[in-house]
Every structure is written in C-alpha cells, then in structure tokens.
Design a protein around this motif. Structure first.
Motif, PDB file in Angstrom:
ATOM      1  N   LYS A 176       0.837  -1.212   0.000  1.00 25.20           N
ATOM      2  CA  LYS A 176       0.000   0.000   0.000  1.00 25.20           C
ATOM      3  C   LYS A 176       0.868   1.256   0.000  1.00 25.20           C
ATOM      4  N   ALA A 177       1.998   1.191   0.690  1.00 25.51           N
ATOM      5  CA  ALA A 177       2.897   2.353   0.752  1.00 25.51           C
ATOM      6  C   ALA A 177       3.460   2.717  -0.623  1.00 25.51           C
ATOM      7  N   CYS A 178       3.390   1.766  -1.596  1.00 20.33           N
ATOM      8  CA  CYS A 178       3.872   2.054  -2.952  1.00 20.33           C
ATOM      9  C   CYS A 178       2.946   2.999  -3.709  1.00 20.33           C
ATOM     10  N   TRP A 179       1.687   3.081  -3.291  1.00 16.20           N
ATOM     11  CA  TRP A 179       0.752   3.924  -4.061  1.00 16.20           C
ATOM     12  C   TRP A 179      -0.061   4.888  -3.207  1.00 16.20           C
ATOM     13  N   PHE A 180      -0.101   4.674  -1.901  1.00 15.82           N
ATOM     14  CA  PHE A 180      -0.940   5.518  -1.045  1.00 15.82           C
ATOM     15  C   PHE A 180      -0.087   6.350  -0.099  1.00 15.82           C
ATOM     16  N   ALA A 181      -0.408   7.641   0.044  1.00 14.93           N
ATOM     17  CA  ALA A 181       0.291   8.558   0.965  1.00 14.93           C
ATOM     18  C   ALA A 181       1.796   8.547   0.695  1.00 14.93           C
ATOM     19  N   ARG A 182       2.166   8.520  -0.586  1.00 10.42           N
ATOM     20  CA  ARG A 182       3.573   8.412  -0.951  1.00 10.42           C
ATOM     21  C   ARG A 182       4.213   9.808  -1.024  1.00 10.42           C
ATOM     22  N   ASP A 183       3.550  10.716  -1.761  1.00  8.29           N
ATOM     23  CA  ASP A 183       4.136  12.051  -1.957  1.00  8.29           C
ATOM     24  C   ASP A 183       4.122  12.905  -0.703  1.00  8.29           C
ATOM     25  N   VAL A 184       3.189  12.631   0.206  1.00 12.89           N
ATOM     26  CA  VAL A 184       3.080  13.478   1.402  1.00 12.89           C
ATOM     27  C   VAL A 184       4.091  13.088   2.480  1.00 12.89           C
ATOM     28  N   ARG A 185       4.865  12.039   2.207  1.00  7.83           N
ATOM     29  CA  ARG A 185       5.977  11.620   3.074  1.00  7.83           C
ATOM     30  C   ARG A 185       5.650  11.657   4.561  1.00  7.83           C
ATOM     31  N   PRO A 186       4.751  10.806   5.003  1.00 12.98           N
ATOM     32  CA  PRO A 186       4.382  10.831   6.417  1.00 12.98           C
ATOM     33  C   PRO A 186       5.540  10.461   7.337  1.00 12.98           C
ATOM     34  N   GLU A 187       5.589  11.136   8.467  1.00 14.34           N
ATOM     35  CA  GLU A 187       6.597  10.792   9.479  1.00 14.34           C
ATOM     36  C   GLU A 187       6.113   9.619  10.314  1.00 14.34           C
ATOM     37  N   VAL A 188       4.784   9.515  10.424  1.00 14.33           N
ATOM     38  CA  VAL A 188       4.196   8.397  11.161  1.00 14.33           C
ATOM     39  C   VAL A 188       3.317   7.628  10.192  1.00 14.33           C
ATOM     40  N   ARG A 189       3.479   6.335  10.163  1.00 16.68           N
ATOM     41  CA  ARG A 189       2.702   5.457   9.303  1.00 16.68           C
ATOM     42  C   ARG A 189       2.248   4.286  10.152  1.00 16.68           C
ATOM     43  N   TRP A 190       0.966   4.063  10.239  1.00 19.33           N
ATOM     44  CA  TRP A 190       0.435   2.959  11.037  1.00 19.33           C
ATOM     45  C   TRP A 190      -0.642   2.286  10.213  1.00 19.33           C
ATOM     46  N   HIS A 191      -0.530   0.984   9.982  1.00 22.07           N
ATOM     47  CA  HIS A 191      -1.502   0.300   9.138  1.00 22.07           C
ATOM     48  C   HIS A 191      -1.814  -1.063   9.726  1.00 22.07           C
ATOM     49  N   MET A 206       3.992  16.644   7.784  1.00 18.66           N
ATOM     50  CA  MET A 206       3.877  18.070   7.545  1.00 18.66           C
ATOM     51  C   MET A 206       3.455  18.288   6.099  1.00 18.66           C
ATOM     52  N   SER A 207       2.497  19.171   5.882  1.00 20.25           N
ATOM     53  CA  SER A 207       2.068  19.497   4.524  1.00 20.25           C
ATOM     54  C   SER A 207       3.142  20.368   3.859  1.00 20.25           C
ATOM     55  N   PRO A 208       3.077  20.495   2.514  1.00 20.01           N
ATOM     56  CA  PRO A 208       4.059  21.360   1.832  1.00 20.01           C
ATOM     57  C   PRO A 208       4.042  22.791   2.396  1.00 20.01           C
ATOM     58  N   ARG A 209       2.900  23.196   2.960  1.00 19.75           N
ATOM     59  CA  ARG A 209       2.819  24.549   3.519  1.00 19.75           C
ATOM     60  C   ARG A 209       3.302  24.607   4.978  1.00 19.75           C
ATOM     61  N   GLY A 210       3.832  23.475   5.449  1.00 20.95           N
ATOM     62  CA  GLY A 210       4.404  23.468   6.793  1.00 20.95           C
ATOM     63  C   GLY A 210       3.395  23.319   7.923  1.00 20.95           C
ATOM     64  N   GLU A 211       2.203  22.754   7.590  1.00 22.74           N
ATOM     65  CA  GLU A 211       1.206  22.525   8.641  1.00 22.74           C
ATOM     66  C   GLU A 211       1.111  21.024   8.921  1.00 22.74           C
TER      67      GLU A 211
END
Lengths: 152, 153
Positions: free
Chosen positions: A33-48, A61-66
């Motif tokens: 799933k990590a190959c196609w989901f939530a890939r570009d947003v680079r999560p620091e925490v991933r729990w599945h 963090m979003s690209p806008r730093g939020e």
C-alpha cells in the motif's frame, strides 16, 4: 456558528489486468500500500493495522508546513472481495472531512473490476469534494501501476 | 457462500424541535436522556458503553427474539449545541449489515431548534437498506420530539 456541512459522494470504476487477490493485497499489505498511497506526502508516522476494527494513521507536515493527519478505521473486510472503512482528515488539528469508503473487487475473466465509492462530509469549508475525487482518481492510477508490476 | 453486495444510500431528515439547541444537544450527549428516546419505545435502551467525546465509543448489544443485534458508534466531531458527527456499524446475528456516517446539525429556530440529520450508508449483502434505515431514524426523531415535549410538561 460554523458553515453548514457539505455532503458529497462519488464512485469510480476501474478494470485492472490483475487477479482480485493481487488487488486486495495492494490494499491489505502495508508495504504494497505504501507504494501507491500517501507516498508524496511523506508521512513521518505510518500505522496500518489491516483487520476489522484496526486503524490506519498517517502524520506529517504538509508542503505549507502545517501538520496533517489521516485517521481511518476498517469496518468490514472480506478477503479478495471487499473493504469498508471510514476516515477523517485534519490539518493543524482541525477536522477537514469525514468519509465512508468502500472498495468492491470482483473477478472479470482474467481481469478484475474495482469500484471505489466514497460518501463524505466536508467541514467548515476547509476542503472540497472535487479535490477529493481528483486525488482518488490519481491514487487509482498509481494502484494500476503497482498491481500491473505485480503480475509481470 | 454469501452473495456479497454493497448498496449505497443517503437520507436527510429535517425537523423543527420544541427546545433550545442546548437541550437538544443534551438529549444526544447525556446517556440518561438518550436512553429515554433512542431505541425501542418503553424499553431500557441504556448502552453497554457510552463515551460521548471525539474518539469515544458507544456500544449496544440487544436481542430481538433469538437474534442478537449490535450498534457500534464512534464519535468523530462534536461542536457543543451545534454539531455531532459519528460513524457506526450494525450487525445482525453476527453478520455486518451496514456501515454509516451520520451528522446531526442544530441551528436555533425561534424558540426551538432546526435539526438536520444526514446519513450516508453502505448496506451490505442485502441484509438492510437505505429506506428501512430512513424509516427507523424518522421514528427515532419522532421519539426525540416527544421526549423534549415531556421534559417541558
């Protein structure tokens, strides 16, 4: 007084050159799933935790730093056939949206048919249904790449 | 093998209630009040678990004849006196019949409150449907109205 909720739904139908079990695995297996989901947003925490009642969470963090969050719960799972889940998205601690989503997979000859449907509520004008649908279209085409790679 | 299916549905119930948004909200938030109208009329509908806060769970198990029903709720968003959003699923005899996302929005309307309930559902394997759920929910909101009228009396 907050703005009224915006309610919206959409359904997307796709056909993939892969078996139902391959497509199901792309949702069920955290590494796939990590190959196609939530890939570009680079999560620091991933729990599945893929089981009925299990949670799926992403934090980063979003690209806008939020700081953003995704919090999902699996409500129903039928192996190789169906996944029903609910999820909420937040930015900077504010809930943007809540959704009920279903993934319906059925074999169709050598291919499989997938219907992804989502019914959602968008809160306080912080997100909108058009963006969500566009994002999901993009996800499903990435999924196509993952499952196609899997059968070669 | 069970014939697997998913049927989608949405319904909206709009009702003007004879009480302030604060009182209508309390009828959902306080388990003693909610047990008086949310469920079968004339029965003790107190849930086994009731944790009314964002991330909290409400859980009820009841039997109708030989069949066990469960109602499992997770509160997703709460704005006091204004809004409640929750997800829930129901099972019948151990089979999951539906998964839903529901919102209750309250706005002041004269001396009373306009309640807007919107529910999105996925009904599984033909075991329930949107029309039936809508009818059941209309009945519950009718019971809420009577409960609020009795509080006044």
């Amino acid at each position: 007084m907050g703005a009224p909720l915006i309610h919206a739904s959409f359904a997307l139908e796709r056909r993939y050159a892969a078996s139902a079990s391959t497509i199901f695995a792309a949702f069920a297996d955290p590494a796939l799933k990590a190959c196609w989901f939530a890939r570009d947003v680079r999560p620091e925490v991933r729990w599945h935790e893929f089981r009925i009642g299990g949670h799926e969470c992403y934090r980063g963090m979003s690209p806008r730093g939020e700081p953003y969050g995704y919090d999902g719960t699996y409500q129903d799972i039928v192996a190789d056939r169906r996944i029903v889940f609910t999820y909420g998205m937040s930015v900077a601690g504010r809930c943007l949206s809540l959704s009920l989503a279903t993934v319906d997979i059925a074999p169709e000859g050598p291919q499989s048919r997938l219907v992804y449907a989502e019914q959602g509520m968008f809160l306080d004008g912080l997100d909108n249904p058009r963006c969500r649908q566009r994002g999901t279209v993009e996800l499903l085409s990435r999924l196509a790449q993952v499952v196609a790679a899997d059968i070669t | 093998m069970t014939d697997r299916s998913i049927a989608y549905g949405t319904f909206v119930i709009e009702k003007t209630l004879p009480a302030s948004p604060r009182r209508v909200f309390a009828a959902w938030a306080d388990v003693k009040q909610k047990a008086k109208w949310f469920g079968a009329p004339g029965e003790d509908n107190t849930p086994q678990q009731f944790d009314f806060r964002v991330g909290g769970r409400e859980f009820s198990e009841s039997a109708v004849g030989d069949t066990t029903f469960t109602f499992d709720v997770h509160y997703q968003d709460i704005v006091p006196d204004q809004r409640i959003i929750y997800t829930y699923d129901m099972t019948m005899g151990g089979a999951r019949i539906s998964v839903s996302l529901a919102s209750v929005e309250l706005t002041p309307m004269g001396q009373g409150t306009r309640l807007l309930l919107t529910e999105h559902g996925a009904f599984l394997d033909g075991l329930d449907n949107n029309e039936q759920r809508k009818d059941g929910t209309i009945a519950l909101i009718g019971q809420l109205e009577k409960f609020l009228e009795m509080q006044d009396a």
